[in-house]
Write an enzyme that holds these catalytic residues in place. Structure first.
Site, PDB file in Angstrom:
ATOM      1  N   CYS A   1       0.841  -1.182   0.000  1.00 42.37           N
ATOM      2  CA  CYS A   1       0.000   0.000   0.000  1.00 42.37           C
ATOM      3  C   CYS A   1       0.883   1.241   0.000  1.00 42.37           C
ATOM      4  O   CYS A   1       1.716   1.409   0.898  1.00 42.37           O
ATOM      5  CB  CYS A   1      -0.910   0.011   1.222  1.00 42.37           C
ATOM      6  SG  CYS A   1      -1.936   1.476   1.318  1.00 42.37           S
TER       7      CYS A   1
ATOM      8  N   ASN B   1      -0.254  -7.781   0.265  1.00 44.91           N
ATOM      9  CA  ASN B   1      -1.477  -8.548   0.422  1.00 44.91           C
ATOM     10  C   ASN B   1      -1.255  -9.803   1.258  1.00 44.91           C
ATOM     11  O   ASN B   1      -0.131 -10.263   1.443  1.00 44.91           O
ATOM     12  CB  ASN B   1      -1.977  -8.990  -0.960  1.00 44.91           C
ATOM     13  CG  ASN B   1      -2.422  -7.839  -1.825  1.00 44.91           C
ATOM     14  OD1 ASN B   1      -3.515  -7.311  -1.634  1.00 44.91           O
ATOM     15  ND2 ASN B   1      -1.598  -7.448  -2.773  1.00 44.91           N
TER      16      ASN B   1
END
Length: 312
Positions: free
Chosen positions: A251, A260
């Site tokens: 992110c 993830n």
């Protein structure tokens, strides 16, 4: 070292889940080093061969915004779109849908926001305005016979707005489903969710008459909570989980974001719980080890690190 965990089932959990593999799109889109087309195509093919039932291939976003995915048309042209494994693509707007239709894609996804600030930064839209933007995309896709999935991001926290009210997330999710999406993926975009928060959010969707069969979970592991959150979601009956081979992705809005939920880590847990998933862990680990070599760094997946040298 064992290559599979001991199986100790938990009676209340689902018998089988679907892993929605997002590595080729969500995983690679944040990589600064451009991955060659041949490598991307082989990555998707290897994931299919490992038994992943759905592999999100790429995004038809403008190349200026995501240079890594500028080769979307070329990649899709090399993939078995008519094969038994769906290969969804992300379409941010009608232009993206036009490109997906021209390429022969049969599964598409839209990417909405639960917060005003992220809608402005990621979609150049207001929170309310995003639905007007997505409505013709979903309508035209459905009219063309395509399956449409919806993502909603920032479901647990937003780097600018802080904690996101559960009711706000439910409202955003319901509005995306009301457009016609067949499934809604709830994203912990910056990885701040915890198991109790997961349960509260799923209870709220249930209270809004959105059943677990229409929901998927998309966890990030920024604070090491992804697997715990996945277990909490399993205990609430969720049977579709987004995951990224090798834990690829990250992110850009949170320091130390580690990407993830790794598909291998999820598979290891599911196997230990006796939950069916259809994935060959050895092939998957070998694939992520191979991709890590192309990216020039070790995989962040704990299972890949533990087993990579054994199966590569």
């Amino acid at each position: 070292m064992p290559d599979l965990p001991a199986v100790v089932p938990e009676a209340s959990l689902p018998e089988r889940v679907t892993i929605y593999e997002v590595g080729p799109r969500d995983g690679l889109q944040n990589e600064s080093t451009i991955v060659p087309l041949d490598v991307k195509a082989e990555f998707v093919e290897r994931l299919i061969a490992a038994g992943l039932p759905i592999v999100e291939a790429t995004s038809f976003v403008h190349p200026t915004w995501v240079p890594q995915l500028a080769d979307a048309e070329e990649l899709v042209a090399r993939l078995p779109l008519d094969g038994p494994v769906p290969l969804p693509v992300l379409v941010p707007n009608e232009r993206g849908l036009d490109r997906a239709l021209a390429a022969g894609c049969t599964h598409v996804a839209i990417f909405g926001s639960a917060t005003e600030t992220f809608a402005k930064k990621n979609l150049n839209s207001s929170l309310d305005g995003q639905y007007a933007m997505f409505e013709p995309v979903v309508r035209r896709a459905l009219d063309a016979g395509l399956d449409v999935r919806a993502y909603v991001s920032m479901c647990f926290g937003d780097p600018w707005e802080g904690q996101v009210p559960v009711g706000q997330v439910v409202d955003a999710g319901r509005r995306l489903l009301d457009l016609g999406a067949t499934q809604l993926s709830l994203g912990d975009t910056i990885g701040v969710g915890t198991p109790g928060h997961v349960g509260a959010l799923l209870d709220a969707f249930d209270g809004a008459d959105v059943g677990v069969e229409r929901l998927a979970m998309h966890f990030h592991d920024t604070y090491g909570q992804a697997l715990a959150n996945a277990l909490a979601a399993l205990r609430h009956g969720i049977t579709t989980f987004d995951a990224s081979a090798g834990g690829l992705g990250g992110c850009p809005y949170a320091e130390s974001a580690t990407g993830n939920l790794a598909t291998e880590d999820l598979v290891w847990m599911l196997t230990g719980l006796g939950i069916g998933h259809g994935v060959d862990l050895d092939q998957l680990v070998a694939t992520s080890t191979w991709m890590a070599g192309h990216l020039g760094r070790p995989s962040p997946s704990a299972v890949v690190r533990a087993l990579g040298s054994v199966v590569d």
